[in-house]
Structure formats: C-alpha cells, structure tokens
Design an enzyme around this catalytic site. Structure first.
Site, mmCIF file in Angstrom:
data_model
loop_
_atom_site.group_PDB
_atom_site.id
_atom_site.type_symbol
_atom_site.label_atom_id
_atom_site.label_comp_id
_atom_site.label_asym_id
_atom_site.label_seq_id
_atom_site.Cartn_x
_atom_site.Cartn_y
_atom_site.Cartn_z
ATOM 1 C CD GLU A 138 84.356 -89.662 59.048
ATOM 2 O OE1 GLU A 138 83.636 -90.337 59.231
ATOM 3 O OE2 GLU A 138 83.926 -88.572 58.654
ATOM 4 C CG HIS A 139 83.760 -93.512 55.402
ATOM 5 N ND1 HIS A 139 82.744 -94.155 54.911
ATOM 6 C CD2 HIS A 139 83.573 -91.876 55.228
ATOM 7 C CE1 HIS A 139 81.836 -94.139 55.457
ATOM 8 N NE2 HIS A 139 81.765 -92.599 56.191
#
Length: 461
Positions: free
Chosen positions: A84-85
């Site tokens: 996600e990052h």
C-alpha cells in the site's frame, strides 16, 4: 421505473469509438435524499460502481483491492500494508513527488488503508478534477515500478509506524485481542506486520505479491458525489486499457469471501506488561460472521450495551463509579467468523474491579436480556448514527465499495433503516444469550504486577 433498490435490466456500454466496454446495471434507483447507484463490469472483470449526488460539488474516488493481511503467509506478514505504501512511490509515468503534487495542486486529498480482508486507495477532489484523480490512482494501481531503493527507504517508515502503534496501547490491545482469539493465524497477525517480518520482506517478494493480488478481477473502482457514471467508466476503462490490464476479455469478477475460520478456545488470558499510565483491557468472545442474519440484532445489542453515553457499560463503569474514562463494546465481523468485545482503560489498581463489572454486565445481559426501553433507545441511536455517518462523499464511497467487494450487495439508506427498525426485542435477547453467554477470553496491556496478572484468570473462569 422499478422500485428503489431493484436493479434495472443490464445494458451494454460502448466507448466513443463504438467498442463494447462492459455491461451496466442500476443497483439503486435513488430518490428520498439518496443517490443513484450504478455498476458497470468491464472486460477483464473490473467493476466500476458509482453513487451520483448532483447536489454536491465534490467526488470521492476509490479503488478497492480484495486483498488484506489474512491473505499473507507468516513470512509475508505485513506485505499488503507495505505494498500500500509503495504504490504511492512512483510509476513509469510519475515519480512519488509527481503523484502527491498532482492532487495537492487542486486542493485534493489522497490516502489509503489496509485491513484484514481488503485494501482501499482513495482521493477526494472537486467534481471538475475527477479525470485527474482517476488518472493518478489508476496509474498507481496498474503501473507501480516498486523501485528497490524506495522499498528500502519505505521500510524505515513502516518500522516507525509499527513503533508508533506500540506506543499507543489502547490501539495495540486490539491487535493483542485478535491474537488471543485467533492465535498465530492470518486473522491473528497484525496488519502492519512485525519488525522481524517487515525487515525480511524483499523487493521481489513484494512485487510478486502485487502481481498476484492486483488483478482486475480482484478490484472494484468506486466513486460517490457529483459524478457521471458513464464518463467515469470511460475514464477508468481508458486508464486500465492503456496499462494492458483488461486483456482477459472473458474474465469474471471474484466474488465475496467465504469459508470457515475457527476462533480460539475460550478462557484464554494474554498479558503484555508495559510501563503505561493505564491498563488497557479487552474482554470478549466469538461473535458473528459478517453475513449472519442476526447482525442487525447484534448491532442493536452493541449500542445498548456499550455504544453510547446511556449504555449499560458507560453508566456502570464510568458514570456511577468513575472507574474509567473510556469504556465501550464493539462487534467485528469477517467473512467467516467474528468477535464481540468490551474495551476499557483504567489505572492498574482498578483493573479487577472494572473487569468484574464488565463480566457481570455481560452475564446479566445474557441471562435477562435488555429492557424494551433500552432496545428502543438503541435502535434510535443506531438509526441516527447510520444516517449521520453517510453525510459525506467519502462515507458513501466507502459504503458502496464494501457493498460490492465485501457484501456482494448494495443497500440504500432506507433499506438500512428498515433492517434496524425490523429488529425485535426477542431477537436482541436471543443474540445476547447466544453470544454473551459464552466463556470470554481476555487481553491486557499495562503495568500489572505478578499477583495482579495471576488473578486475571479469575475473570474468565
């Protein structure tokens, strides 16, 4: 026109060049203050769901992925959140700065979150800037390069996030409770991963995880606000088609999760000793899976037991005795199992008194149920909070995204209110008896001595 909530006959959509790009259906006809909800399924199995509200000037655009921390092996724990990052860190067309600057330049907001069963990326913008939001987020989801240098740089950021969570014991105790109830299983492991697993994740393993789980059949694109469904669908189709992500023309969307997951044996006690000012406790038991028909009755029970200032737990623990500042109950439902629990934060020398009161309220409610007046008040609170919680485009985007990806169904606000109104006192008492009559387990974080920790087993005996 069919009644609100009834689907129209699906129709095929075509692009401006006349090519068929998917089948469209209206899921909710709108009216009575709610928007029209439509869904188009594109070639490749990608779904686009919108709720159109012409009276607002903003749009929240989101992309949901059917992947969460429960899809990880033990050594991959934390990979979903790590990924996600990394999707914000650059594509073949944009650098990390380009991604953030694009939304900043129009006053937009962009973020993401990872849960145990799904991940969501979203942006909130003015209606005129929807094409920009679509272009940026679709580029992130389909074109991430997952650069090796960025993987190493972001590893430090995630380790700091884990450390920040460890410094927040009222949050950390819920992770501990998941481990108490589910053990060393995917649902029992933390979404962020651990220091050890995050340090062990390589660029190649994360990239492989990305390729496996970000297939269009596992994605749902959503938008709520002043948005035209056909225009948005065309933008999304163009963005994914440009990335070559819709090549499997006959692919079908993956449905909601199913299956069965065992919850840990009752009566377990887990204690983490830490030099905090308060002890943080969660006392709980198995709950209901997300699709259980009794979930509406459970929602009413949760409101009455620990969902507001007039609830039993708040009145008994805080108002009458002043033993805690924060005390509440909660229900968490997954695709195949659930949890019900009570949280409280108090001084260490008050832990046993607080837990005795909480256990007593659970047992009392299991044996004798709630009064008709408590149920009436709880239904009113639940109805009001449901409507008030949907008064912005972000909440609406969240509702339709989870409806499509997690529930496989869309309910209008009127449908939700009708389900709550239909709950009977007997149904609430029955679910209280079934759930609260179980032997609980306990998770505690705080500055407890040896004798205090030993006595905790009395609470769950």
């Amino acid at each position: 026109m069919p009644p609100a909530g009834g689907p129209f006959r699906p129709t095929a959509r075509t692009s401006s060049e006349g090519r068929a790009v998917g089948r469209t259906e209206t899921l909710l006809a709108g009216g009575n203050g709610t928007g029209t909800v439509r869904r188009t399924t594109l070639p490749g199995g990608l779904r686009v769901v919108t709720e159109t509200l012409p009276t607002v000037r903003s749009v929240t655009f989101g992309i949901w992925a059917r992947v969460g921390s429960r899809d990880e092996t033990p050594s991959l724990n934390g990979a979903t959140h790590y990924l996600e990052h990394l999707l914000f860190k650059g594509t073949e067309r944009r650098s990390a700065l380009d991604i953030s600057a694009a939304l900043d330049a129009v006053g937009g907001e962009m973020n993401a979150f990872t849960a145990k069963e799904y991940t969501c990326y979203y942006a909130r913008v003015l209606d005129r800037d929807v094409p920009l939001a679509v272009d940026v987020l679709c580029d992130m989801l389909t074109g991430s390069v997952i650069d090796a240098d960025e993987v190493e740089a972001e590893r430090g950021v995630i380790l700091e996030e884990i450390a920040m969570t460890e410094d927040d014991p009222d949050d950390c105790v819920h992770d501990l409770f998941a481990r108490t109830m589910f053990g060393d299983s995917p649902l029992g492991r933390p979404v962020l991963g651990t220091v050890e697993t995050v340090e062990g994740l390589t660029r190649d393993r994360i990239a492989r995880f990305y390729r496996e789980h970000y297939d269009p059949t596992h994605l749902v694109v959503t938008a709520a606000g002043n948005v035209d469904h056909d225009q948005l669908t065309s933008l999304v189709h163009a963005a994914f088609d440009r990335a070559g992500a819709l090549s499997r023309a006959d692919a079908e969307p993956v449905g909601p999760r199913s299956g069965s997951h065992p919850v840990h044996t009752a009566g377990r006690v887990d204690v983490v000793r830490r030099s905090t000012e308060q002890a943080h406790v969660v006392l709980g038991m198995p709950g209901l899976r997300r699709g259980d028909d009794r979930r509406w009755a459970l929602g009413v029970l949760n409101s009455a037991l620990g969902g507001g200032m007039s609830s039993r737990l708040f009145q008994e623990v805080r108002e009458k005795r002043g033993l805690a500042y924060s005390v509440y109950s909660f229900a968490a439902g997954h695709a195949d199992c659930g949890l019900f629990g009570v949280y409280a934060g108090c001084r260490a020398d008050r832990v046993h008194e607080v837990l005795k009161l909480c256990r007593g309220e659970l047992e009392q409610t299991a044996r004798h149920g709630l009064t008709d007046e408590e149920i009436r008040r709880a239904k009113g609170q639940l109805s009001g909070s449901t409507v008030l919680g949907l008064e912005d485009t972000g909440a609406l985007m969240h509702r339709i995204g989870k409806g499509e990806l997690v529930w496989g169904d869309q309910l209008s606000v009127d449908d939700l209110l009708a389900r709550i109104a239909a709950v009977t006192p007997d149904e609430v008492r029955a679910v209280a008896r079934d759930l609260l009559g179980q032997r609980p387990s306990l998770s505690v974080i705080g500055p407890l001595g040896d004798r205090q920790a030993e006595r905790l087993h009395e609470v769950v005996a």
